[in-house]
Design a protein around this motif. Structure first.
Motif, PDB file in Angstrom:
ATOM      1  N   MET A 347       0.997  -1.180   0.105  1.00 36.22           N
ATOM      2  CA  MET A 347      -0.204   0.092   0.192  1.00 36.22           C
ATOM      3  C   MET A 347       0.714   1.104  -0.024  1.00 36.22           C
ATOM      4  N   SER A 348       1.873   1.107   0.653  1.00 41.60           N
ATOM      5  CA  SER A 348       2.960   2.168   0.670  1.00 41.60           C
ATOM      6  C   SER A 348       3.496   2.566  -0.629  1.00 41.60           C
ATOM      7  N   LEU A 349       3.756   1.511  -1.346  1.00 40.85           N
ATOM      8  CA  LEU A 349       4.206   1.474  -2.899  1.00 40.85           C
ATOM      9  C   LEU A 349       3.608   2.137  -3.954  1.00 40.85           C
ATOM     10  N   LEU A 350       2.349   1.689  -3.548  1.00 40.17           N
ATOM     11  CA  LEU A 350       1.123   2.611  -4.415  1.00 40.17           C
ATOM     12  C   LEU A 350       1.122   3.917  -4.259  1.00 40.17           C
ATOM     13  N   GLY A 351       1.425   4.514  -3.139  1.00 40.24           N
ATOM     14  CA  GLY A 351       1.406   5.900  -2.775  1.00 40.24           C
ATOM     15  C   GLY A 351       2.529   6.647  -3.817  1.00 40.24           C
ATOM     16  N   LYS A 352       3.484   5.939  -4.449  1.00 40.56           N
ATOM     17  CA  LYS A 352       4.363   6.805  -5.156  1.00 40.56           C
ATOM     18  C   LYS A 352       3.623   7.060  -6.572  1.00 40.56           C
ATOM     19  N   TRP A 353       2.289   6.584  -6.927  1.00 41.13           N
ATOM     20  CA  TRP A 353       1.541   6.953  -8.049  1.00 41.13           C
ATOM     21  C   TRP A 353       0.287   7.463  -7.589  1.00 41.13           C
ATOM     22  N   ALA A 354      -0.298   7.268  -6.482  1.00 40.58           N
ATOM     23  CA  ALA A 354      -1.526   7.798  -6.116  1.00 40.58           C
ATOM     24  C   ALA A 354      -1.691   8.014  -4.662  1.00 40.58           C
TER      25      ALA A 354
END
Length: 354
Positions: A347-354
């Motif tokens: 979920m933290s990684l997804l924060g790179k794009w959204a």
């Protein structure tokens, strides 16, 4: 130190919105304006794709655990449960608090917004408000049980916790004994029911606010394709986290519909946000001054809700206050921690794009 908070956050230029020099407004798109109007058909399709993904993510754990023919191994449920805890905690910090800080630090806002960390203050206020609400509710519920002569385990109120199963036996000479009165009142789980219902409402409220904002943004964002893919995963993972919690709720039979209803409500929030955003796409500008204040405030409040829920109701009660976990083998503990950290990491990684 003589520096203020305005030294840390981005500061507005001398030309504020509404001044005769509109170069600042045009650069940051601070006006009323409108959002992107491209790929309209795909944006409409996103309503149904995200509806399917988020609803299945939230509903599947609930229905699978109730199903008599679909035998899902307990290890899978445990993975979803702890994975979901990590997802919710990462959502609070990466997908809510960070955007809240960014929105309330927007150059489009007046200088006064940059003189104090309003996003952090709202998050802090939200945490304490939720704590006070739960404290009052538990005191009221405990008093109600005390009038019935029942004993309440102070640590048995976690959302989805194995300990949240209602009254315990009275302690006599250091040993727990079940009294006849207790047996007579066994079907009465007032405090446990109240606690879990409050927990559901708190978690659902925070996630719903976040999901609506996501939908509004997706409907008018220029980088739609990337954001669309990321949000599909985002909402599905978040739905899995909520659904795994809902599946473990222990409620009286008359409240059996609550987990299903909560899962469905979660499933429709982002699609509703997208539909509303498409309807007002010609006037809604997510970077405008008003939108920045509204979204920043809602994100910050939601962050506080999910931080409290994730750390207190989920993390602490899953590990520290859970006798099963405290007595579990090192392998089981490592599996639970690994699942939680994986959910947090993805979920933290997804924060790179959204």
């Amino acid at each position: 130190m003589s520096s203020t908070f305005s030294d840390i956050l981005p500061t507005p230029t001398d030309a504020l919105p509404g001044d005769s020099d509109h170069s600042h407004d045009e650069e940051h798109n601070c006006g009323a304006g409108g959002g992107a109007d491209t790929l309209f058909g795909l944006r409409v399709a996103a309503i149904f794709v995200i509806l399917l993904g988020s609803t299945l993510g939230a509903l599947f754990p609930v229905l699978a655990r109730r199903s008599s023919w679909l035998h899902v191994p307990k290890g899978v449920f445990d993975f979803a449960r702890y994975f979901g805890s990590g997802v919710i905690i990462a959502t609070a910090f990466i997908h809510l608090l960070a955007p809240g800080l960014e929105a309330l630090g927007s150059p489009c806002l007046a200088e006064g917004w940059h003189e104090y960390p309003y996003a952090l203050a709202l998050c802090l206020l939200s945490i304490f408000c939720i704590f006070v609400v739960e404290l009052i509710a538990f005191r009221w519920g405990t008093t109600k049980l005390a009038k019935l002569g029942l004993y309440h385990d102070a640590h048995g109120h976690a959302v989805g916790s194995h300990a949240a199963h209602g009254p315990e036996g009275d302690l006599v000479d250091g040993k727990a004994e079940q009294s006849s009165d207790l047996e007579a009142h066994k079907p009465t789980y007032d405090n446990s029911t109240i606690a879990q219902m409050i927990g559901i409402a708190i978690l659902e409220f925070g996630v719903v606010l976040h999901s609506i904002l996501i939908g509004l943004t997706l409907a008018v964002d220029e980088d739609f394709k990337i954001l669309f893919v990321v949000i599909v995963f985002h909402q599905t993972f978040e739905g899995l986290g909520i659904g795994s919690r809902l599946a473990y709720l222990r409620l009286p039979e008359k409240y059996n519909y609550v987990p299903i209803l909560a899962a469905l409500v979660y499933g429709i929030t982002t699609p509703v946000g997208i539909a509303v955003g498409l309807g007002i796409r010609s006037t809604y500008n997510p970077e405008s001054t008003t939108a920045s204040i509204v979204s920043g405030t809602m994100d910050s409040i939601s962050a506080g809700i999910l931080i409290y829920t994730g750390l207190v109701e989920l993390l602490a009660h899953d590990f520290l206050f859970n006798k099963e976990m405290m007595n579990a083998s090192n392998g089981k503990l490592a599996y639970a921690l690994g699942s939680m950290m994986l959910g947090c990491a993805l979920m933290s990684l997804l924060g790179k794009w959204a």
